[in-house]
Enzyme design. Structure first.
Site, PDB file in Angstrom:
ATOM      1  N   SER A   1       0.864  -1.176   0.000  1.00  0.00           N
ATOM      2  CA  SER A   1       0.000   0.000   0.000  1.00  0.00           C
ATOM      3  C   SER A   1       0.906   1.233   0.000  1.00  0.00           C
ATOM      4  O   SER A   1       2.114   1.121   0.252  1.00  0.00           O
ATOM      5  CB  SER A   1      -0.848  -0.023   1.278  1.00  0.00           C
ATOM      6  OG  SER A   1      -1.449   1.219   1.522  1.00  0.00           O
TER       7      SER A   1
ATOM      8  N   TYR B   1      -2.783  -0.958  10.605  1.00  0.00           N
ATOM      9  CA  TYR B   1      -2.816  -1.234   9.156  1.00  0.00           C
ATOM     10  C   TYR B   1      -1.515  -0.770   8.497  1.00  0.00           C
ATOM     11  O   TYR B   1      -0.891  -1.520   7.735  1.00  0.00           O
ATOM     12  CB  TYR B   1      -4.018  -0.542   8.505  1.00  0.00           C
ATOM     13  CG  TYR B   1      -4.010  -0.692   6.989  1.00  0.00           C
ATOM     14  CD1 TYR B   1      -4.277  -1.923   6.401  1.00  0.00           C
ATOM     15  CD2 TYR B   1      -3.715   0.386   6.155  1.00  0.00           C
ATOM     16  CE1 TYR B   1      -4.250  -2.093   5.018  1.00  0.00           C
ATOM     17  CE2 TYR B   1      -3.688   0.229   4.777  1.00  0.00           C
ATOM     18  CZ  TYR B   1      -3.960  -1.005   4.211  1.00  0.00           C
ATOM     19  OH  TYR B   1      -3.919  -1.168   2.843  1.00  0.00           O
TER      20      TYR B   1
HETATM   21  N1  LIG Z   1      -8.689   0.084  -1.538  1.00  0.00           N
HETATM   22  C1  LIG Z   1      -7.647   0.807  -1.200  1.00  0.00           C
HETATM   23  O1  LIG Z   1      -7.729   2.052  -1.080  1.00  0.00           O
HETATM   24  C2  LIG Z   1      -6.305   0.147  -0.987  1.00  0.00           C
HETATM   25  C3  LIG Z   1      -5.173   0.972  -0.897  1.00  0.00           C
HETATM   26  C4  LIG Z   1      -3.939   0.392  -0.703  1.00  0.00           C
HETATM   27  C5  LIG Z   1      -3.821  -0.988  -0.583  1.00  0.00           C
HETATM   28  N2  LIG Z   1      -4.923  -1.756  -0.676  1.00  0.00           N
HETATM   29  C6  LIG Z   1      -4.743  -3.216  -0.526  1.00  0.00           C
HETATM   30  O2  LIG Z   1      -5.291  -3.885  -1.641  1.00  0.00           O
HETATM   31  C7  LIG Z   1      -5.697  -5.198  -1.258  1.00  0.00           C
HETATM   32  C8  LIG Z   1      -7.102  -5.467  -1.779  1.00  0.00           C
HETATM   33  O3  LIG Z   1      -7.982  -4.546  -1.166  1.00  0.00           O
HETATM   34  P1  LIG Z   1      -9.314  -4.029  -1.859  1.00  0.00           P
HETATM   35  O4  LIG Z   1      -9.274  -2.562  -1.805  1.00  0.00           O
HETATM   36  O5  LIG Z   1      -9.546  -4.704  -3.155  1.00  0.00           O
HETATM   37  O6  LIG Z   1     -10.347  -4.510  -0.741  1.00  0.00           O
HETATM   38  P2  LIG Z   1     -11.780  -5.195  -0.817  1.00  0.00           P
HETATM   39  O7  LIG Z   1     -12.556  -4.713  -1.983  1.00  0.00           O
HETATM   40  O8  LIG Z   1     -12.342  -5.023   0.548  1.00  0.00           O
HETATM   41  O9  LIG Z   1     -11.424  -6.744  -1.058  1.00  0.00           O
HETATM   42  C9  LIG Z   1     -10.799  -7.511  -0.076  1.00  0.00           C
HETATM   43  C10 LIG Z   1     -10.809  -8.964  -0.527  1.00  0.00           C
HETATM   44  O10 LIG Z   1     -10.143  -9.717   0.507  1.00  0.00           O
HETATM   45  C11 LIG Z   1     -10.978 -10.790   0.901  1.00  0.00           C
HETATM   46  N3  LIG Z   1     -10.810 -11.044   2.331  1.00  0.00           N
HETATM   47  C12 LIG Z   1     -11.068 -10.195   3.357  1.00  0.00           C
HETATM   48  N4  LIG Z   1     -10.873 -10.804   4.530  1.00  0.00           N
HETATM   49  C13 LIG Z   1     -10.483 -12.076   4.228  1.00  0.00           C
HETATM   50  C14 LIG Z   1     -10.155 -13.191   5.010  1.00  0.00           C
HETATM   51  N5  LIG Z   1     -10.200 -13.145   6.356  1.00  0.00           N
HETATM   52  N6  LIG Z   1      -9.810 -14.337   4.389  1.00  0.00           N
HETATM   53  C15 LIG Z   1      -9.780 -14.411   3.042  1.00  0.00           C
HETATM   54  N7  LIG Z   1     -10.074 -13.373   2.247  1.00  0.00           N
HETATM   55  C16 LIG Z   1     -10.442 -12.231   2.839  1.00  0.00           C
HETATM   56  C17 LIG Z   1     -12.406 -10.329   0.590  1.00  0.00           C
HETATM   57  O11 LIG Z   1     -13.226 -11.451   0.308  1.00  0.00           O
HETATM   58  P3  LIG Z   1     -14.250 -12.152   1.317  1.00  0.00           P
HETATM   59  O12 LIG Z   1     -14.926 -11.082   2.108  1.00  0.00           O
HETATM   60  O13 LIG Z   1     -15.147 -12.925   0.406  1.00  0.00           O
HETATM   61  O14 LIG Z   1     -13.402 -13.050   2.146  1.00  0.00           O
HETATM   62  C18 LIG Z   1     -12.193  -9.537  -0.696  1.00  0.00           C
HETATM   63  O15 LIG Z   1     -12.233 -10.388  -1.808  1.00  0.00           O
HETATM   64  C19 LIG Z   1      -5.558  -5.245   0.276  1.00  0.00           C
HETATM   65  O16 LIG Z   1      -4.363  -5.908   0.624  1.00  0.00           O
HETATM   66  C20 LIG Z   1      -5.478  -3.778   0.680  1.00  0.00           C
HETATM   67  O17 LIG Z   1      -4.749  -3.590   1.867  1.00  0.00           O
HETATM   68  C21 LIG Z   1      -6.166  -1.234  -0.866  1.00  0.00           C
END
Ligand SMILES: NC(=O)c1ccc[n+]([C@@H]2O[C@H](COP(=O)([O-])OP(=O)(O)OC[C@H]3O[C@@H](n4cnc5c(N)ncnc54)[C@H](OP(=O)(O)O)[C@@H]3O)[C@@H](O)[C@H]2O)c1
Length: 264
Positions: free
Chosen positions: A138, A151
Site C-alpha cells: 500500500s 494497518y
Molecule cells: N482500496 C484501497 O484504497 C487500498 C489501498 C492500498 C492498498 N490496498 C490493498 O489492496 C488489497 C485489496 O484490497 P481491496 O481494496 O480490493 O479490498 P476489498 O474490496 O475489501 O477486497 C478484499 C478482498 O479480501 C478478501 N478477504 C477479506 N478478509 C479475508 C479473510 N479473512 N480471508 C480471506 N479473504 C479475505 C475479501 O473477500 P471475502 O470477504 O469474500 O473473504 C475480498 O475479496 C488489500 O491488501 C489492501 O490492503 C487497498
C-alpha cells in the site's frame, strides 16, 4: 496444471485482477471467504475466457487458513506458479479504543497468512526453479500513519518482507514483486473497522484509482518483471517525496493535521 492463485478475489482489486488475468488466459485459483461469489466468479471466468478457474473457500484471518489453502491446492493437483497475496483489510481510529481482536485478525490476514502462503508455495517454486510472487502492499507501506497505525505497520511489514524476499529468491530465478496501490474505490473503506469518522478524515482528498486501473498496473509491472511498483504516477511521486522526510516528522505532522480536522 499451472495456475495463478489470487487471494481476495470476491471484490475490489483482486476481482479486477482475476478478470484481467483470465482475459490473458491465466488459469486461476481464487481464494476468499464468500463461497457463493467464488462459485459464480469461477464459472463466469471459465466460460467467458475459456480458462480453468477453480476456487478455495478459506478464512485467511484465522491461523490455519493459509495451510488449508496449500493443502487444497495440492489435493486439486494444481501447481501455483504465480501467487498473488492480495487479500487484506484495514482499520482506522485511535489505537487504544480500536477493537483488539479485529486488529489481531488484521495482522493474521495482512501478515501471518501472507508469510505462510509465501513459505508454502515458495518451497515448490524453488524445487521447479520458476515462479512469481506478488505481495500487495500500500502507500501505507512507506509511512507510519497515526490513526491507521496497525494497518500502516502491517503494510510496512509487507514491504520489508517482500523486498528482502526479492533478493533471497534471485538465485533461484523466482520473481518477487511488491505492488503498492494508492487509495482505490473498493469495499476496503466500507468495513466496520474502516467506515468511521477517522476513516473518512484519513482518506479525504486522496487521489483515487478504480480497481480496474490498479489491475492494469499490476499486469504491466508483472510483464515488465518489476520488483516494486507503486500504482499511479502521483502515488509513486508521493512515495518518493515522502521518503525524503524523516518518518518521525511525517507522523507528527500527519497526526496534528488529522486531529485538527477532527476538531480535537
Ligand atoms: N482500496 C484501497 O484504497 C487500498 C489501498 C492500498 C492498498 N490496498 C490493498 O489492496 C488489497 C485489496 O484490497 P481491496 O481494496 O480490493 O479490498 P476489498 O474490496 O475489501 O477486497 C478484499 C478482498 O479480501 C478478501 N478477504 C477479506 N478478509 C479475508 C479473510 N479473512 N480471508 C480471506 N479473504 C479475505 C475479501 O473477500 P471475502 O470477504 O469474500 O473473504 C475480498 O475479496 C488489500 O491488501 C489492501 O490492503 C487497498
Amino acid at each position: 496444471m499451472n495456475v495463478t492463485l489470487i487471494t481476495g478475489t470476491t471484490s475490489g482489486i483482486g476481482e479486477a485482477l482475476a478478470h484481467q488475468l483470465a482475459a490473458k488466459k491465466h488459469n486461476l485459483l481464487l481464494v476468499a471467504r464468500t463461497e457463493k461469489k467464488l462459485k459464480e466468479q469461477s464459472q463466469y471466468l471459465s466460460s467467458q475466457f475459456g480458462i480453468v478457474a477453480d476456487f478455495i473457500v478459506a478464512d485467511l484471518g484465522k491461523p490455519g487458513g493459509a495451510f488449508y489453502v496449500y493443502e487444497q491446492a495440492k489435493k486439486k493437483n494444481l501447481n501455483v506458479n504465480i501467487l498473488v497475496n492480495n487479500a487484506g483489510i484495514g482499520s482506522s481510529g485511535e489505537f487504544v479504543t480500536n477493537n483488539l481482536q479485529s486488529e489481531l485478525e488484521l495482522l493474521q490476514l495482512n501478515n501471518s497468512s501472507l508469510v505462510a502462503l509465501c513459505s508454502l508455495f515458495l518451497a515448490d517454486m524453488k524445487s521447479t526453479g520458476s515462479g512469481t510472487i506478488i505481495n500487495v502492499g500500500s502507500m501505507a507501506s512507506f509511512f507510519p500513519i497515526p490513526y491507521m497505525s496497525v494497518y500502516a505497520a502491517s503494510k510496512m511489514f509487507v514491504r520489508s518482507f517482500t523486498q528482502a524476499l526479492t533478493e533471497e529468491c534471485k538465485p533461484y530465478g523466482i520473481k518477487v514483486m511488491l505492488f503498492c496501490p494508492g487509495f482505490t474505490s473498493t469495499n476496503f473503506m466500507n468495513t466496520s473497522a474502516n467506515n468511521n469518522a477517522w476513516g473518512k478524515i484519513l482518506t479525504q482528498g486522496a487521489i483515487e484509482q478504480t480497481p480496474e486501473q490498479v489491475a492494469v498496473q499490476v499486469i504491466k509491472a508483472l510483464e515488465r518483471r518489476k520488483s516494486i511498483h507503486v500504482s499511479g504516477f502521483q502515488n509513486a511521486m508521493s512515495a518518493k517525496l515522502g521518503s525524503l522526510i524523516p518518518s518521525t516528522t511525517l507522523a507528527r505532522v500527519f497526526a496534528q493535521r488529522k486531529r485538527k480536522e477532527m476538531g480535537l
